[in-house]
Design a protein around this motif. Sequence first.
Motif, mmCIF file in Angstrom:
data_model
loop_
_atom_site.group_PDB
_atom_site.id
_atom_site.type_symbol
_atom_site.label_atom_id
_atom_site.label_comp_id
_atom_site.label_asym_id
_atom_site.label_seq_id
_atom_site.Cartn_x
_atom_site.Cartn_y
_atom_site.Cartn_z
ATOM 1 N N VAL A 1 25.434 33.680 21.989
ATOM 2 C CA VAL A 1 26.817 33.485 21.536
ATOM 3 C C VAL A 1 26.838 32.982 20.100
ATOM 4 O O VAL A 1 27.627 33.471 19.262
ATOM 5 C CB VAL A 1 27.557 32.511 22.470
ATOM 6 N N TRP A 2 25.982 32.019 19.775
ATOM 7 C CA TRP A 2 25.908 31.472 18.422
ATOM 8 C C TRP A 2 25.525 32.573 17.425
ATOM 9 O O TRP A 2 26.124 32.722 16.364
ATOM 10 C CB TRP A 2 24.889 30.336 18.393
ATOM 11 N N CYS B 1 28.473 35.180 17.087
ATOM 12 C CA CYS B 1 29.678 34.647 16.434
ATOM 13 C C CYS B 1 29.419 34.334 14.959
ATOM 14 O O CYS B 1 30.199 34.729 14.085
ATOM 15 C CB CYS B 1 30.151 33.386 17.159
ATOM 16 N N PHE C 1 28.840 37.567 12.996
ATOM 17 C CA PHE C 1 30.068 38.334 12.793
ATOM 18 C C PHE C 1 30.848 37.823 11.590
ATOM 19 O O PHE C 1 31.424 38.599 10.822
ATOM 20 C CB PHE C 1 30.930 38.263 14.060
ATOM 21 N N LYS C 2 30.876 36.502 11.418
ATOM 22 C CA LYS C 2 31.611 35.916 10.293
ATOM 23 C C LYS C 2 31.028 36.336 8.944
ATOM 24 O O LYS C 2 31.754 36.467 7.959
ATOM 25 C CB LYS C 2 31.592 34.393 10.406
ATOM 26 N N TYR D 1 22.033 42.567 13.125
ATOM 27 C CA TYR D 1 23.133 42.089 13.958
ATOM 28 C C TYR D 1 23.566 43.158 14.963
ATOM 29 O O TYR D 1 23.770 42.870 16.153
ATOM 30 C CB TYR D 1 24.321 41.704 13.079
#
Length: 412
Positions: free
Chosen positions: A339-340, A343, A346-347, A363
């Motif tokens: 999850v880390w 997320c 993605f940023k 990614y």
Amino acid sequence: MALPHAPVFRPQLAAVGVAGSALVTVGVFLSGFVISEPAPYEVFMAALIGLWAIVGLRISRGVAPLLILLLLFNLGGMLSLTVMDDIADGPMYIAVSTFLALSCVFFAAIVEARPARLDLIFRAWVASALITSILGILGYFHAFPGSEVFTLYDRAKGAFQDPNVFGPFLVAPSLYLVHGLLAGRLAGAPLKVAGVLILALGLFLSFSRAAWALYLFSVMALVFVMLLKERTGAFRLKILVLSLLAAVILVLALVVALQSDKVSDLFSNRTQLVQEYDGGHLGRFERHRIGFLMAMEKPLGIGPMVFSTIFPEDEHNIWLKSLTTYGWLGFSCYFALIVWTLCAGFKALLRNRPWQPYLMIAYICVAGHTAIGFVIDTDHWRHAYLQIGIVWGCLALERRYNRQAAPAASPS
């Protein structure tokens, strides 16, 4: 704001840096040859990580969470050994897991230390993938005596033990070539097209449904992200035209390959969505259901490789595998890690940075591997740890970039 003074050039440190980068390139290249264990990759990378740790491997604040999560993940695996009646090969399994975890942290740290290593890593990955793909293709068509060593169950596996690992290994190098084809100069297009076709054929002949799905998802995601990133109409038109041409070429290559009865029959069989070993009695999906229910009663897990002694086959699900082999602690850490990674990645995905293409490729592959992890076990896939390490290395670079840019943005 005044620019910082350039660091004093030290020939000895520069030579050490170049030698280190060369050794990393060799290590990544060896990752494509795992036909037996321990593979040359393990031996070489274990020595390299140990040597680098002695001479000064720096773990920054940006990489430290990765180290902590992976160490706790493997601590869960060590605790699972305590519930085993016969530990057998359990300690060796956790030792390999710990080594792969350290390799992930190692790649993140060296990428942060010298971003130029990203291109070396991907070039070595492409070279390794091309060779192992060619071996798989030649083995599938029995091109020379003894070539069957590069196949398993009439499926290409290259210099790997399993076609289901061989296929996904080829995806990231394929994306690197596709990205170069779409964003680079047309003069180098023929070589890149040839490379893409070789890797695509090798992946296709692995007859791994997970690899096929991963490849299709990754290529489409790459094109989509590039279209989002590039704002000029001319560049977007170029990407669309080249993507359509590449798709046509791949379809034609597939049609040619299917002219072989052997290829056509196996392709027809493998394209069935649910196989007998998926939906049959104690098949993949029923094992998943029973396994998750069982794991809810086993906080420490049941130990490495114990699941296959209870059921006909292994878990074939990375989430279930993390519960059975690493317990609730391991599962929580793995879930937090994924999850880390997704997320935070993605940023930073569309930011205009020198390392953005490498972050984008890694990614997308991590996201794809996360998806196929529901039907396949990616626990000891060396390239999966490499991909995560690359993402975290790029995130550490982004963190450092933002920290250095902050004073310049503040009013004087």
